[in-house]
Design an enzyme around this catalytic site. Sequence first.
Site, mmCIF file in Angstrom:
data_model
loop_
_atom_site.group_PDB
_atom_site.id
_atom_site.type_symbol
_atom_site.label_atom_id
_atom_site.label_comp_id
_atom_site.label_asym_id
_atom_site.label_seq_id
_atom_site.Cartn_x
_atom_site.Cartn_y
_atom_site.Cartn_z
ATOM 1 N N LYS A 148 5.437 -5.588 22.030
ATOM 2 C CA LYS A 148 5.753 -4.247 21.504
ATOM 3 C C LYS A 148 4.510 -3.803 20.732
ATOM 4 O O LYS A 148 4.307 -4.131 19.574
ATOM 5 C CB LYS A 148 6.969 -4.334 20.562
ATOM 6 C CG LYS A 148 7.782 -3.067 20.413
ATOM 7 C CD LYS A 148 7.009 -1.852 19.951
ATOM 8 C CE LYS A 148 6.746 -1.816 18.465
ATOM 9 N NZ LYS A 148 5.850 -0.689 18.077
ATOM 10 N N CYS B 226 -7.969 -5.849 8.902
ATOM 11 C CA CYS B 226 -7.228 -6.656 7.924
ATOM 12 C C CYS B 226 -8.169 -7.586 7.180
ATOM 13 O O CYS B 226 -7.817 -8.130 6.148
ATOM 14 C CB CYS B 226 -6.160 -7.464 8.621
ATOM 15 S SG CYS B 226 -6.856 -8.594 9.819
#
Length: 498
Positions: free
Chosen positions: A173, A281
Site C-alpha cells: 500500500k 527520515c
Amino acid sequence: MSTISHWVAGQPYAGESDRTAPVFNPATGQQQTEVLLGSQADVEAGIQAAWDAFPAWSQTSVSARAKILFAFRELVNANIDRLAEAITDEHGKVLSDAKGEVLRGLEVVEFACGIPSLLKGDYSDQVSTGVDSYSFREPLGVVAGITPFNFPAMVPMWMFPVAIACGNTFVLKPSERDPSASLIIAELWKQAGLPDGVFNVVHGDKVAVDTILDSPRVSAVSFVGSTPIAKYIHERGTANGKRVQALGGAKNHAIILPDAEVDFAADHLAAAAFGSAGERCMAISAAVAVGSAGDRIVEAVNERARAVKVGSGRDAGSEMGPVVTKQAQERILGLIDTGETQGGQVTVDGRGYSVSGFEDGFWVGPTVIDQVTTEMDVYQQEIFGPVLSVVRSDSVDEAIALINSNPYGNGTAIFTNSGEAARRFQRGVHVGMIGINVPVPVPMAFYSFGGWKDSLFGDKHIHGPEGVGFYTRAKVVTARWPHVSHESEASFHFPTAR
Ligand code: NAD
C-alpha cells in the site's frame, strides 16, 4: 486525466471504489493525474490474490526464487531512468537523487539474491545418542508493506525483495502522493517471471490501511511513515495478532566539535539538511554546535545554504527541488515563522522563495535558524523540510545528553577529529544509526535499518539479517532413526541427553 489503478494478480485492477486522490507535480504545482483510493473490498481482492499465490510460491525452490530475483535486479537496473522520472514528477526531488534512491533499493534486491545462503539453517549431529537436531526457517504467508511519500521506490524495496525471497507473498500500500513507481515495479516483477499474485499493489488511505491491519489473512505488516501513524499501526496490527515493524519519524542531530574540519562539516551538513528538500527520515535537522565551533559552523553553513541551486527536479542543474505538497509548504513556512517569533535567529531565510518559470511550485528555500533552544517548536517538531536548526552546546557530554532527551532516535552524526570523542558518542547515544563524519548513515543492505524510541515500534529493524528474521519463523527438528533391532528406550521421565 489518467487514473492510477491497483495491481492485483499480475494485472491492473480497477476495483469497485471510485474515490480518488489528486497527484500533483510539485514543481509546477499542477495536478497531473489521480490515484484510486481502494475500498475494503478492493484491498481484500489484493490480499486474496496474495493468499491464493502463497501455497505455490512458498513451495518454489529457493534457487528458483533466487533466479527470479536476479532477473528482477537486471530489469530494475535497466529501468532506473524511467523510475527516477516518475519519482521526480510526483515527489519533486531532483533526478540524480531519485536515481540514488532506486540504487539504494536495488542493493536490497542484490542482498535478497543471496537468499539460498541467508536461509541456511543449523545442524547439530548426535545431540543425544542416535539423535540429531536441526533448524530452518519458513515464510509467514501474506505480508503487507505500507509506505511513505518520501522514498516511493526505496522504502518499498526495503521490504518486498526480502519478503518475497523468503517465500512470502506481498501486498504493497504505497503513499497516495506518489503512487506511480509502485506500478512500474509491479510490471518489472511480472517481466522477471514472478508468478501472478506474489506481488500486489493496492492504493488508498486509512480505509485501505485498516483493511490490511484487520485482515486475518495478513500475517505481518512492515510500515514506514510518521510516528503517530507508526504507533497506531503497531498497536492495531499486534492487537490483531500480527508481526509488526513500524518505523516512525525522526529528529536527527549532528554534533560539531571544535576540532572538526569546518569546511568538510559544513559541506556535509548542508547536503544532509537540504538534500531532497529535507524530506528524508535521515536528514539532519538539528546541528548541535559545541563551544567555539558555533560561530564558525553557522557562518560556513549559511554560505552553503545561500548557494544551493533550487529548481525543478527535471533540471539537471538543480540540487534541491520543491516540497511535496502545498500543505507541506504552508506547514514548513509556518514553522519558520514560529521559530522566529519564539526567539530563533533566521540567518538564511527560505520564505517567499520562487523559481522562474515555476511560480506555482511548492517552494521553500534552504533555511538556517540559529540560537534554537529545546523549547521551540522548530526543535520539537519533525519539520520535514529544508530547515536546519542550530542549537549551541558547551560540551560533547551535554550534546549527547540533549540527543538522548529527544523522543526520537533514528539517526545521528558527529563531526570531529577525536577518536575518543567519537567513541564516547557512539557508545553514549540512544539512537539506532550513527555516523562518524558521515552525516546520513543509512546502513548498507547487508546490515539492517532502524531507529530507537519513537522512531521504531516493534522488535526488528528492516532489511538485512533482521529483515530475513522478520519475514520467517523457525522450526527446530529433533530426529532419531532407530535401528529396527534396537530397544525403543522410551521412558516416562522428561527426555535428557544420553
Ligand atoms: P504518513 O505517516 O503520513 O504516511 C505513511 C503511510 O501511512 C502512507 O501510506 C499513508 O497513506 C498512511 N496513512 C496516513 N495517514 C493514515 C491514517 N490516519 N491511518 C492509516 N494510515 C495512514 O507519512 P508520510 O508523510 O508519507 O512520510 C513522512 C514521514 O515518514 C516522516 O515522519 C518521516 O520521518 C517518516 N519516514 C521514516 C522513515 C524511517 O525509516 N524511520 C523513512 C521514511 C520516512
